[in-house]
Motif scaffolding. Structure first.
Motif, PDB file in Angstrom:
ATOM      1  N   ALA A   1       1.123  -0.861   0.230  1.00  0.00           N
ATOM      2  CA  ALA A   1      -0.073   0.210   0.030  1.00  0.00           C
ATOM      3  C   ALA A   1       1.021   1.234  -0.387  1.00  0.00           C
ATOM      4  O   ALA A   1       1.881   1.516   0.389  1.00  0.00           O
ATOM      5  N   GLY A   2       0.530   2.350  -0.273  1.00  0.00           N
ATOM      6  CA  GLY A   2       1.168   3.097  -0.217  1.00  0.00           C
ATOM      7  C   GLY A   2       0.371   4.369  -0.559  1.00  0.00           C
ATOM      8  O   GLY A   2      -0.833   4.168  -1.281  1.00  0.00           O
ATOM      9  N   GLY A   3       0.838   6.115  -1.131  1.00  0.00           N
ATOM     10  CA  GLY A   3       0.324   7.120  -1.177  1.00  0.00           C
ATOM     11  C   GLY A   3       0.590   8.396  -1.220  1.00  0.00           C
ATOM     12  O   GLY A   3       1.906   8.247  -0.253  1.00  0.00           O
ATOM     13  N   GLU A   4       0.277   9.721  -1.468  1.00  0.00           N
ATOM     14  CA  GLU A   4       0.725  10.385  -1.699  1.00  0.00           C
ATOM     15  C   GLU A   4      -0.177  11.378  -1.532  1.00  0.00           C
ATOM     16  O   GLU A   4      -1.162  11.356  -1.834  1.00  0.00           O
ATOM     17  N   ARG A   5       0.911  12.526  -1.102  1.00  0.00           N
ATOM     18  CA  ARG A   5      -0.142  14.203  -0.336  1.00  0.00           C
ATOM     19  C   ARG A   5      -1.210  14.435  -2.158  1.00  0.00           C
ATOM     20  O   ARG A   5      -2.063  15.071  -1.225  1.00  0.00           O
ATOM     21  N   THR A   6      -0.547  14.931  -2.587  1.00  0.00           N
ATOM     22  CA  THR A   6      -0.884  15.868  -3.733  1.00  0.00           C
ATOM     23  C   THR A   6      -0.604  15.080  -5.609  1.00  0.00           C
ATOM     24  O   THR A   6       0.161  15.334  -5.547  1.00  0.00           O
ATOM     25  N   ALA A   7      -2.028  14.672  -5.222  1.00  0.00           N
ATOM     26  CA  ALA A   7      -1.615  13.473  -7.105  1.00  0.00           C
ATOM     27  C   ALA A   7      -3.644  13.295  -6.630  1.00  0.00           C
ATOM     28  O   ALA A   7      -4.338  13.351  -6.560  1.00  0.00           O
ATOM     29  N   SER A   8      -3.544  13.389  -8.495  1.00  0.00           N
ATOM     30  CA  SER A   8      -5.463  13.226  -8.869  1.00  0.00           C
ATOM     31  C   SER A   8      -5.236  11.524  -8.488  1.00  0.00           C
ATOM     32  O   SER A   8      -4.062  10.764  -8.110  1.00  0.00           O
ATOM     33  N   PRO A   9      -6.228  11.355  -8.385  1.00  0.00           N
ATOM     34  CA  PRO A   9      -7.195  10.117  -8.983  1.00  0.00           C
ATOM     35  C   PRO A   9      -6.303   9.201  -9.815  1.00  0.00           C
ATOM     36  O   PRO A   9      -6.193   7.786  -9.426  1.00  0.00           O
ATOM     37  N   GLU A  10      -5.962   9.545 -10.776  1.00  0.00           N
ATOM     38  CA  GLU A  10      -5.212   8.664 -11.609  1.00  0.00           C
ATOM     39  C   GLU A  10      -4.170   8.648 -11.548  1.00  0.00           C
ATOM     40  O   GLU A  10      -3.519   7.166 -12.216  1.00  0.00           O
ATOM     41  N   ARG A  11      -3.137   9.420 -10.898  1.00  0.00           N
ATOM     42  CA  ARG A  11      -1.778   9.444 -10.919  1.00  0.00           C
ATOM     43  C   ARG A  11      -2.079   8.094 -10.489  1.00  0.00           C
ATOM     44  O   ARG A  11      -1.051   7.653  -9.934  1.00  0.00           O
ATOM     45  N   ILE A  12      -2.743   8.222  -8.203  1.00  0.00           N
ATOM     46  CA  ILE A  12      -2.743   7.020  -7.909  1.00  0.00           C
ATOM     47  C   ILE A  12      -3.218   6.129  -8.141  1.00  0.00           C
ATOM     48  O   ILE A  12      -2.623   4.510  -7.917  1.00  0.00           O
ATOM     49  N   ALA A  13      -3.581   6.319  -9.407  1.00  0.00           N
ATOM     50  CA  ALA A  13      -4.117   3.951  -9.821  1.00  0.00           C
ATOM     51  C   ALA A  13      -2.719   3.714 -10.698  1.00  0.00           C
ATOM     52  O   ALA A  13      -2.175   2.451 -10.338  1.00  0.00           O
ATOM     53  N   LEU A  14      -2.293   5.021 -11.071  1.00  0.00           N
ATOM     54  CA  LEU A  14      -0.951   4.544 -12.186  1.00  0.00           C
ATOM     55  C   LEU A  14       0.384   4.437 -11.466  1.00  0.00           C
ATOM     56  O   LEU A  14       0.391   3.127 -11.371  1.00  0.00           O
ATOM     57  N   VAL A  15       0.315   4.699 -10.197  1.00  0.00           N
ATOM     58  CA  VAL A  15       1.114   4.126  -9.458  1.00  0.00           C
ATOM     59  C   VAL A  15       0.793   3.076  -8.549  1.00  0.00           C
ATOM     60  O   VAL A  15       1.942   1.679  -8.766  1.00  0.00           O
ATOM     61  N   GLY A  16      -0.396   2.939  -8.327  1.00  0.00           N
ATOM     62  CA  GLY A  16      -0.487   1.443  -8.077  1.00  0.00           C
ATOM     63  C   GLY A  16      -0.716   0.088  -8.474  1.00  0.00           C
ATOM     64  O   GLY A  16      -0.399  -0.707  -8.278  1.00  0.00           O
ATOM     65  N   LEU A  17      -1.471   1.002  -9.795  1.00  0.00           N
ATOM     66  CA  LEU A  17      -0.969  -0.685 -11.178  1.00  0.00           C
ATOM     67  C   LEU A  17       0.728  -0.575 -11.485  1.00  0.00           C
ATOM     68  O   LEU A  17       1.232  -2.163 -12.095  1.00  0.00           O
ATOM     69  N   VAL A  18       1.523   0.175 -11.355  1.00  0.00           N
ATOM     70  CA  VAL A  18       2.851  -0.627 -11.763  1.00  0.00           C
ATOM     71  C   VAL A  18       3.420  -0.605 -10.454  1.00  0.00           C
ATOM     72  O   VAL A  18       4.285  -1.936 -10.697  1.00  0.00           O
ATOM     73  N   GLU A  19       3.095  -0.689  -9.513  1.00  0.00           N
ATOM     74  CA  GLU A  19       3.793  -1.419  -8.222  1.00  0.00           C
ATOM     75  C   GLU A  19       4.106  -2.449  -8.271  1.00  0.00           C
ATOM     76  O   GLU A  19       3.706  -3.585  -8.470  1.00  0.00           O
ATOM     77  N   ALA A  20       2.054  -2.918  -8.628  1.00  0.00           N
ATOM     78  CA  ALA A  20       1.465  -4.399  -8.931  1.00  0.00           C
ATOM     79  C   ALA A  20       2.659  -5.122  -9.594  1.00  0.00           C
ATOM     80  O   ALA A  20       2.584  -5.809  -9.700  1.00  0.00           O
ATOM     81  N   LEU A  21       2.707  -4.495 -10.885  1.00  0.00           N
ATOM     82  CA  LEU A  21       3.177  -4.746 -12.068  1.00  0.00           C
ATOM     83  C   LEU A  21       4.470  -4.997 -11.908  1.00  0.00           C
ATOM     84  O   LEU A  21       5.054  -6.168 -12.446  1.00  0.00           O
ATOM     85  N   ASN A  22       5.189  -4.819 -11.202  1.00  0.00           N
ATOM     86  CA  ASN A  22       6.215  -4.849 -10.733  1.00  0.00           C
ATOM     87  C   ASN A  22       7.251  -6.332 -10.311  1.00  0.00           C
ATOM     88  O   ASN A  22       6.644  -6.944  -9.307  1.00  0.00           O
ATOM     89  N   GLY A  23       7.853  -6.581 -10.686  1.00  0.00           N
ATOM     90  CA  GLY A  23       8.678  -7.446 -10.504  1.00  0.00           C
ATOM     91  C   GLY A  23       8.089  -8.972 -11.705  1.00  0.00           C
ATOM     92  O   GLY A  23       8.531  -9.848 -11.632  1.00  0.00           O
ATOM     93  N   LEU A  24       7.001  -8.418 -11.959  1.00  0.00           N
ATOM     94  CA  LEU A  24       6.391 -10.379 -12.791  1.00  0.00           C
ATOM     95  C   LEU A  24       7.368 -10.034 -14.311  1.00  0.00           C
ATOM     96  O   LEU A  24       7.519  -9.549 -14.619  1.00  0.00           O
ATOM     97  N   PRO A  25       7.317 -11.529 -13.753  1.00  0.00           N
ATOM     98  CA  PRO A  25       7.846 -12.240 -15.611  1.00  0.00           C
ATOM     99  C   PRO A  25       7.409 -11.965 -16.421  1.00  0.00           C
ATOM    100  O   PRO A  25       5.894 -12.463 -16.648  1.00  0.00           O
ATOM    101  N   GLY A  26       8.307 -11.824 -17.518  1.00  0.00           N
ATOM    102  CA  GLY A  26       7.862 -11.004 -18.645  1.00  0.00           C
ATOM    103  C   GLY A  26       7.034 -12.031 -19.088  1.00  0.00           C
ATOM    104  O   GLY A  26       6.465 -13.680 -19.497  1.00  0.00           O
ATOM    105  N   GLY A  27       5.632 -12.308 -20.045  1.00  0.00           N
ATOM    106  CA  GLY A  27       4.970 -13.595 -20.616  1.00  0.00           C
ATOM    107  C   GLY A  27       4.245 -13.501 -19.896  1.00  0.00           C
ATOM    108  O   GLY A  27       3.135 -14.712 -20.558  1.00  0.00           O
ATOM    109  N   SER A  28       4.148 -13.586 -18.832  1.00  0.00           N
ATOM    110  CA  SER A  28       2.572 -13.940 -17.729  1.00  0.00           C
ATOM    111  C   SER A  28       1.552 -12.857 -17.650  1.00  0.00           C
ATOM    112  O   SER A  28       1.481 -12.122 -18.215  1.00  0.00           O
ATOM    113  N   LYS A  29       0.617 -13.902 -17.497  1.00  0.00           N
ATOM    114  CA  LYS A  29      -0.850 -13.657 -17.889  1.00  0.00           C
ATOM    115  C   LYS A  29      -1.447 -12.543 -16.515  1.00  0.00           C
ATOM    116  O   LYS A  29      -0.693 -13.551 -15.979  1.00  0.00           O
TER     117      LYS A  29
END
Length: 156
Positions: free
Chosen positions: A36-64
């Protein structure tokens, strides 16, 4: 056959304070990971972007990947990414590039989910709210303890 990862991602955004939080649970089989994470000054879109990038970080290539969410900003990301060639983003360009690279060549489905009690979505939403609250004073990021993840209600 490629691995299939399931991600439950939620955000929480306070319009007046412009603070936001995200939280995800990621599952491959019975193995769970969350943050989980958060930012002090951000739009909802930015928060969604950061969360999704973090969630995808480290996944092996080709994974569904299946991304489950009840948050509109999360579910709007693939549509916005698809329009990027005709209408390129002017904000958070680096995050959009990271998301594009993380999703390139990766079969990904975004699945709308209900925020019903005792579900992974409700669990992620509670952590996103906590992250948003903590981010009011300073940026926040933390792993969700495995003992907590065991109570997330992730289906087998």
């Amino acid at each position: 056959m490629a691995d299939i990862f399931r991600i439950w991602l939620e955000i929480d955004h306070h319009l007046a304070f412009r603070s936001g939080g995200w939280a995800y649970i990621r599952a491959e089989g019975s193995a769970l990971l969350g943050a989980a994470g958060g930012e002090r000054t951000a739009s909802p879109e930015r928060i969604a972007l950061v969360g999704l990038v973090e969630a995808l970080n480290g996944l092996p290539g080709g994974s569904k990947v299946d991304v489950h969410s009840a948050s509109r900003p999360v579910l709007a990301l693939p549509r916005r990414l698809g329009r990027a060639a005709d209408d390129p983003p002017t904000e958070d360009v680096e995050l959009w590039a990271q998301l594009g690279a993380a999703l390139k060549g990766r079969p990904t489905r975004f699945i709308p989910a209900a925020a019903a009690p005792r579900t992974p979505i409700a669990f992620a939403a509670a952590w996103a709210e906590l992250a948003r609250d903590k981010a009011k004073t300073s940026p926040f990021r933390a792993a969700i303890p495995k003992i907590n993840l065991a109570k997330a209600g992730v289906p087998a």
